[in-house]
Design a protein around this motif. Structure first.
Motif, PDB file in Angstrom:
ATOM      1  N   ALA A  24      48.360  -2.868  63.066  1.00  0.00           N
ATOM      2  CA  ALA A  24      47.583  -2.292  61.971  1.00  0.00           C
ATOM      3  C   ALA A  24      48.097  -0.909  61.592  1.00  0.00           C
ATOM      4  CB  ALA A  24      46.108  -2.229  62.351  1.00  0.00           C
ATOM      5  N   VAL A  25      48.377  -0.071  62.595  1.00  0.00           N
ATOM      6  CA  VAL A  25      48.900   1.272  62.328  1.00  0.00           C
ATOM      7  C   VAL A  25      50.232   1.190  61.583  1.00  0.00           C
ATOM      8  CG1 VAL A  25      49.966   3.277  63.473  1.00  0.00           C
ATOM      9  CG2 VAL A  25      47.685   2.503  64.153  1.00  0.00           C
ATOM     10  N   LYS A  26      51.021   0.162  61.885  1.00  0.00           N
ATOM     11  CA  LYS A  26      52.317  -0.004  61.237  1.00  0.00           C
ATOM     12  C   LYS A  26      52.224  -0.736  59.901  1.00  0.00           C
ATOM     13  CE  LYS A  26      54.829   1.930  64.482  1.00  0.00           C
ATOM     14  NZ  LYS A  26      55.646   3.140  64.236  1.00  0.00           N
ATOM     15  N   GLY A  27      51.003  -0.933  59.412  1.00  0.00           N
ATOM     16  CA  GLY A  27      50.819  -1.456  58.067  1.00  0.00           C
ATOM     17  C   GLY A  27      50.823  -2.958  57.926  1.00  0.00           C
ATOM     18  N   GLY A  58      50.300  13.083  66.815  1.00  0.00           N
ATOM     19  CA  GLY A  58      51.235  13.133  65.705  1.00  0.00           C
ATOM     20  C   GLY A  58      52.038  11.868  65.510  1.00  0.00           C
ATOM     21  N   GLU A  59      51.583  10.755  66.110  1.00  0.00           N
ATOM     22  CA  GLU A  59      52.300   9.490  66.005  1.00  0.00           C
ATOM     23  C   GLU A  59      51.921   8.702  64.760  1.00  0.00           C
ATOM     24  OE1 GLU A  59      54.735   8.064  68.283  1.00  0.00           O
ATOM     25  OE2 GLU A  59      54.786  10.224  68.619  1.00  0.00           O
ATOM     26  N   THR A  60      50.820   9.046  64.137  1.00  0.00           N
ATOM     27  CA  THR A  60      50.389   8.399  62.908  1.00  0.00           C
ATOM     28  C   THR A  60      49.509   9.368  62.133  1.00  0.00           C
ATOM     29  OG1 THR A  60      49.278   6.461  61.945  1.00  0.00           O
ATOM     30  CG2 THR A  60      48.321   7.369  63.951  1.00  0.00           C
ATOM     31  N   ASP A  61      49.474   9.177  60.825  1.00  0.00           N
ATOM     32  CA  ASP A  61      48.537   9.951  60.010  1.00  0.00           C
ATOM     33  C   ASP A  61      47.394   9.074  59.522  1.00  0.00           C
ATOM     34  OD1 ASP A  61      49.816   8.347  58.185  1.00  0.00           O
ATOM     35  OD2 ASP A  61      50.588   9.980  56.935  1.00  0.00           O
ATOM     36  N   ARG A  62      47.316   7.862  60.078  1.00  0.00           N
ATOM     37  CA  ARG A  62      46.270   6.931  59.665  1.00  0.00           C
ATOM     38  C   ARG A  62      44.913   7.385  60.171  1.00  0.00           C
ATOM     39  NH1 ARG A  62      47.750   1.732  58.648  1.00  0.00           N
ATOM     40  NH2 ARG A  62      45.626   1.581  57.829  1.00  0.00           N
ATOM     41  N   ALA A  66      39.684   3.934  58.916  1.00  0.00           N
ATOM     42  CA  ALA A  66      40.370   3.071  57.957  1.00  0.00           C
ATOM     43  C   ALA A  66      41.152   1.968  58.665  1.00  0.00           C
ATOM     44  CB  ALA A  66      41.313   3.911  57.094  1.00  0.00           C
ATOM     45  N   VAL A  67      41.771   2.303  59.801  1.00  0.00           N
ATOM     46  CA  VAL A  67      42.514   1.289  60.556  1.00  0.00           C
ATOM     47  C   VAL A  67      41.572   0.197  61.041  1.00  0.00           C
ATOM     48  CG1 VAL A  67      43.858   0.839  62.645  1.00  0.00           C
ATOM     49  CG2 VAL A  67      44.372   2.848  61.242  1.00  0.00           C
ATOM     50  N   VAL A  68      40.456   0.599  61.622  1.00  0.00           N
ATOM     51  CA  VAL A  68      39.490  -0.386  62.123  1.00  0.00           C
ATOM     52  C   VAL A  68      38.954  -1.239  60.979  1.00  0.00           C
ATOM     53  CG1 VAL A  68      37.218  -0.667  63.183  1.00  0.00           C
ATOM     54  CG2 VAL A  68      38.848   0.958  64.159  1.00  0.00           C
TER      55      VAL A  68
END
Length: 314
Positions: A24-27, A58-62, A66-68
């Motif tokens: 999910a984090v990777k789109g 700092g591994e994601t700006d998500r 919103a991800v959930v």
């Protein structure tokens, strides 16, 4: 541009919620499936926590919310796999459970879907026997834990796994910045667990024999062997030391290494005392912190080590 895939993850436990988080984090489009609603509720909280951690690092700006919200959660396998490009199974390590899962998945997933198992040791060929007409689409996809931090994934060929299936799994992994470790023969335990369990066996043997303590074993491996292994692998180490020297050491030492064909009796002793691990507050060690605190500290350390390695590679 990152390739887009629809991924169905079956099993919302320790590994499953991590898969859902990463994809999910990777789109990617993600559905998380479990037979219990309560497991999905737990996974929802854990995914939020992991994304919050990744964002703080700092591994994601998500945004965690919103991800959930972007993940679909369901107890209905048929609906969950209906549009999947990749079905990634992470149900309990029981062959009959996995085979039942694959029969259900094969009935409802598209005929083009790759059917991947995160089993840590059950032969892929045995799992694929449940759906012989689809065996070419079944492949091992064994991730290191936690999957949202560690970059290597074992890709295991079953006897019937096609080259196309293997190539497609590589594509799915590339889309989420993961690197395949190819396992060309479907041997029990594959690569990583065979190595890891050999270390566990020898470590427990040394404690049983009164050679050293749990604490000193951990110190020797964590602060010595593992620190060096983060820089070079075993074959590189042999090359540096010299094959003649290492052969001599192995000739002398091999007869004295543990060769038990079952787990150490220490497991039964500790389990009988109710010391099953961090969730019991005790295992080989006593814990005065919550499981969440223990794993968070581990994740922070793994993240720091991974970044240091990446900086050296750059």
């Amino acid at each position: 541009m990152t390739a887009q895939h629809t991924v169905a993850v079956i099993g919302a436990g320790d590994m499953g919620h991590g898969f859902a988080t990463l994809f999910a984090v990777k789109g990617q489009t993600v559905t998380l499936i479990d037979h219990r609603e309560s497991n999905l509720d737990d996974a929802t909280e854990r995914i939020h926590e992991v994304v919050s951690f990744l964002r703080a690092e700092g591994e994601t700006d998500r945004d965690p919310d919103a991800v959930v919200e972007g993940i679909e959660f369901t107890t209905d396998v048929a609906t969950g796999v209906a549009d999947a490009d990749l079905v990634l199974e992470s149900v309990p390590e029981d062959l009959s459970i996995k085979q039942d899962t694959y029969r259900e998945v094969a009935e409802h997933a598209p005929d083009t879907a790759v059917l991947a198992s995160n089993t840590s040791g059950i032969p892929i060929t045995d799992i694929a026997d449940a759906i012989p007409e689809h065996a070419g689409r079944v492949v091992g996809c064994h991730w290191w834990y936690p999957p949202y931090l560690l970059p290597s994934v074992e890709v295991v060929r079953g006897e019937e796994t096609t080259d196309e299936t293997v190539d497609r799994v590589k594509g799915f992994l590339d889309a989420v910045d993961r690197k395949p470790v190819m396992v060309e023969r479907d041997v029990p335990g594959f690569v990583w667990n065979r190595i890891q369990m050999a270390i566990f066996r020898e470590s427990l043997h040394l404690v049983e024999e009164g050679v050293t303590s749990f604490e000193d074993i951990d110190r020797a491996i964590r602060d010595g062997y593992a620190l060096r292994t983060a820089a070079i692998g075993p074959f590189e180490t042999i090359d540096i030391a010299g094959l003649d020297l290492v052969r001599t050491v192995l000739d002398n030492l091999s007869p004295h290494l543990a060769d038990d064909d079952e787990a150490s009796h220490l497991f039964d002793e500790y389990l009988d005392e109710g010391r099953g691990g961090i969730h019991d507050g005790a295992g080989f060690y006593d814990y005065d912190r919550s499981p969440e605190e223990v794993t968070h500290d581990r994740d922070e350390t793994v993240m720091a080590l991974r970044r240091a390695r990446e900086q050296l590679e750059d």
